[in-house]
Design a protein around this motif. Structure first.
Motif, PDB file in Angstrom:
ATOM      1  N   ALA A 176     -39.044 100.272 -13.936  1.00 61.81           N
ATOM      2  CA  ALA A 176     -39.675 101.157 -14.922  1.00 61.81           C
ATOM      3  C   ALA A 176     -41.188 100.949 -14.953  1.00 61.81           C
ATOM      4  N   LEU A 221     -40.519 109.664 -14.096  1.00 65.42           N
ATOM      5  CA  LEU A 221     -40.083 109.656 -15.500  1.00 65.42           C
ATOM      6  C   LEU A 221     -38.563 109.591 -15.645  1.00 65.42           C
ATOM      7  N   ILE A 274     -37.550 106.075 -15.020  1.00 62.79           N
ATOM      8  CA  ILE A 274     -37.925 105.178 -16.123  1.00 62.79           C
ATOM      9  C   ILE A 274     -36.900 105.312 -17.252  1.00 62.79           C
ATOM     10  N   ARG A 275     -36.543 106.554 -17.542  1.00 69.16           N
ATOM     11  CA  ARG A 275     -35.577 106.778 -18.630  1.00 69.16           C
ATOM     12  C   ARG A 275     -34.221 106.142 -18.296  1.00 69.16           C
ATOM     13  N   ALA A 327     -34.500 102.197 -18.830  1.00 68.84           N
ATOM     14  CA  ALA A 327     -34.727 101.643 -20.165  1.00 68.84           C
ATOM     15  C   ALA A 327     -33.537 101.915 -21.091  1.00 68.84           C
ATOM     16  N   HIS A 348     -34.060 102.334 -24.314  1.00 72.41           N
ATOM     17  CA  HIS A 348     -34.606 103.343 -25.219  1.00 72.41           C
ATOM     18  C   HIS A 348     -35.877 103.883 -24.591  1.00 72.41           C
ATOM     19  N   PHE A 349     -36.017 105.211 -24.600  1.00 71.97           N
ATOM     20  CA  PHE A 349     -37.141 105.844 -23.925  1.00 71.97           C
ATOM     21  C   PHE A 349     -37.754 106.872 -24.847  1.00 71.97           C
ATOM     22  N   GLU A 350     -39.056 106.780 -25.044  1.00 76.44           N
ATOM     23  CA  GLU A 350     -39.729 107.771 -25.888  1.00 76.44           C
ATOM     24  C   GLU A 350     -41.031 108.157 -25.209  1.00 76.44           C
ATOM     25  N   ILE A 351     -41.280 109.438 -25.135  1.00 78.18           N
ATOM     26  CA  ILE A 351     -42.532 109.890 -24.523  1.00 78.18           C
ATOM     27  C   ILE A 351     -43.241 110.844 -25.467  1.00 78.18           C
ATOM     28  N   LEU A 409     -45.863 106.136 -23.519  1.00 78.92           N
ATOM     29  CA  LEU A 409     -44.447 105.858 -23.302  1.00 78.92           C
ATOM     30  C   LEU A 409     -44.076 104.636 -24.121  1.00 78.92           C
ATOM     31  N   LEU A 439     -40.981 102.073 -24.313  1.00 79.44           N
ATOM     32  CA  LEU A 439     -39.717 101.707 -23.685  1.00 79.44           C
ATOM     33  C   LEU A 439     -39.175 100.454 -24.343  1.00 79.44           C
TER      34      LEU A 439
END
Lengths: 319, 115
Positions: free
Chosen positions: A200, A267, A270-271, A274, A276-279, A289, A291
């Motif tokens: 990630a 992306l 990365i999601r 992880a 938890h993923f927030e963008i 990001l 993570l």
């Protein structure tokens, strides 16, 4: 002491994060009467005046309207009665800066300009309060998940690593990832977690190198229960996040692809890695990001090397 | 198939030697993102990339070996990095497709193959 937390919050936010972006504007050739009607309809107390290219040329406030009414000139053009010497703030200023301008001038609103001097928003005490509440809410939601997080950010076994990534520096891709992975290996984390974090962070690094104007920062913080990774840059931002999250979609150039990047997998990968993923991203302002990787007991304790022995991960090699 | 068997099959020159383990899988790609998205473990990376990020990619995903195709000249920086991280590195004169075909043929016919 309660203040210090809010102060820290205000200090972290930039003006653009606290501005209202759907700004009602008017033009210098409009009549004051029309602006008065606009203000009444939209329940606002000030309207920025822009020219044909969006540059700010003045502002009409309630006081200007009253002045025009007093003199019986409400049918005259805005140009005559608007305030021309407008106090403005900049989108990238720290929010504290803009708040002190609001405080010092006593105005109820301040137009926000971008680097090129274009009007991009307006800050008011209400918009600032709103942004603080949103940010507080986000932090509270985080703390509810992990209550200890708020009080203890440096657990004995904790780890905090910060990396600066330079835009366009392709040869350095993976540097942060490898350094972080080595630290995680030293702390005996399970291979699976090491691998997911490393991938990630590698992808995030590649994004900063390929897509940003000035690079960005990666911050990794580990405590007993999680590894949190924050990746932040200040532009150009992503116009369509849903599209960017699609497998294989990329804006990378052919040169970038020749160098081995820009497959459009970053992306989504990365999601996938992880827990938890927030963008968050806005064109012109950059991308952030957040993570989170959860450290289950197995992830924390299983330090038995997997696969053939003699790997270089723990060798402390010289990067 | 053992690493040494793969080296023989690809007629490869080993630049950074390593222990001779069984090769479980091969990820063949020039795009490092493709390799970063693989879910294989203990595998060989077959790539046309000759820069340090390729070695770091191997470290990130836990690949055990890196083989560069098309007989490319490998920069010293990449060799040094592979050495310092203990990632065996080799170069083959075969093109990507040829390398995949011969490695695959050997792998799937090898008695020691687990793939």
């Amino acid at each position: 002491m309660e203040f210090s937390f809010v102060q820290e919050l205000v200090h972290r936010l930039k003006t653009f994060q606290a501005m209202q972006t759907d700004v009602v504007t008017t033009r210098a050739e409009q009549r004051m009467r029309e602006v008065q009607a606009l203000m009444r309809a939209r329940r606002i107390s000030g309207v920025p005046v822009v020219d044909e290219v969006g540059d700010l040329v003045g502002i009409v406030t309630i006081e200007d309207i009253i002045r025009a009414l007093d003199h019986g000139h409400i049918e005259e053009p805005v140009d005559t009665w608007m305030t021309k010497d407008v106090v403005t703030v900049r989108d990238r200023w720290p929010l504290t800066e803009s708040m002190s301008v609001l405080d010092r001038t006593g105005y109820g609103r301040l137009p926000v300009l971008d680097e090129s001097g274009k009007l991009v928003g307006i800050v008011t005490p209400e918009s600032i309060l709103h942004s603080l509440l949103v940010e507080l809410n986000r932090l509270l939601a985080q703390d509810e998940e992990h209550p200890h997080q708020a009080v203890d950010r440096s657990a004995p076994d904790g780890l905090r690593m910060e990396f600066q990534v330079t835009a366009g520096d392709y040869d350095s891709a993976g540097l942060s990832s490898v350094r972080l992975k080595r630290e995680l290996a030293n702390r005996g984390l399970a291979q699976d977690v090491q691998r997911r974090v490393a991938i990630a962070v590698y992808e995030a690094e590649a994004n900063l190198i390929i897509h940003t104007e000035r690079g960005g920062q990666i911050l990794a913080v580990m405590d007993d229960e999680t590894i949190r990774v924050t990746v932040e840059d200040d532009g150009p931002g992503i116009a369509d996040i849903d599209l960017a999250m699609k497998h294989g979609w990329s804006t990378a150039s052919d040169l970038v692809r020749t160098l081995g990047f820009g497959a459009g997998l970053g992306l989504p990968n990365i999601r996938k890695c992880a827990d938890h993923f927030e963008i968050r991203s806005a064109p012109g302002y950059g991308t952030r990001l957040n993570l989170r990787f959860d450290l289950t007991p197995a992830a924390r304790g299983d330090s038995a090397p997997k696969g053939p022995a003699g790997r270089g991960d723990e060798a402390g090699a010289g990067e | 198939m053992l690493w040494s068997e793969l080296m023989a099959e690809l007629d490869a020159t080993v630049l950074v030697p390593g222990a001779d383990f069984d090769v479980n899988a091969i990820a063949a790609a020039d795009l490092l993102s493709d390799i970063l998205a693989t879910e294989k473990e203990d595998f060989v990376i077959l790539t046309g990339q000759t820069s340090p990020p390729a070695i770091r990619t191997a470290l990130a995903v836990g690949a055990l070996w890196v083989v560069v195709v098309r007989g490319k000249t490998i920069p010293q920086e990449m060799i040094d990095l592979a050495k310092s991280f203990g990632i065996p590195l080799a170069v083959t004169g075969k093109k990507m497709f040829e390398a995949c075909v011969s490695a695959g043929a050997r792998m799937w016919n090898s008695p020691s193959s687990r793939s």
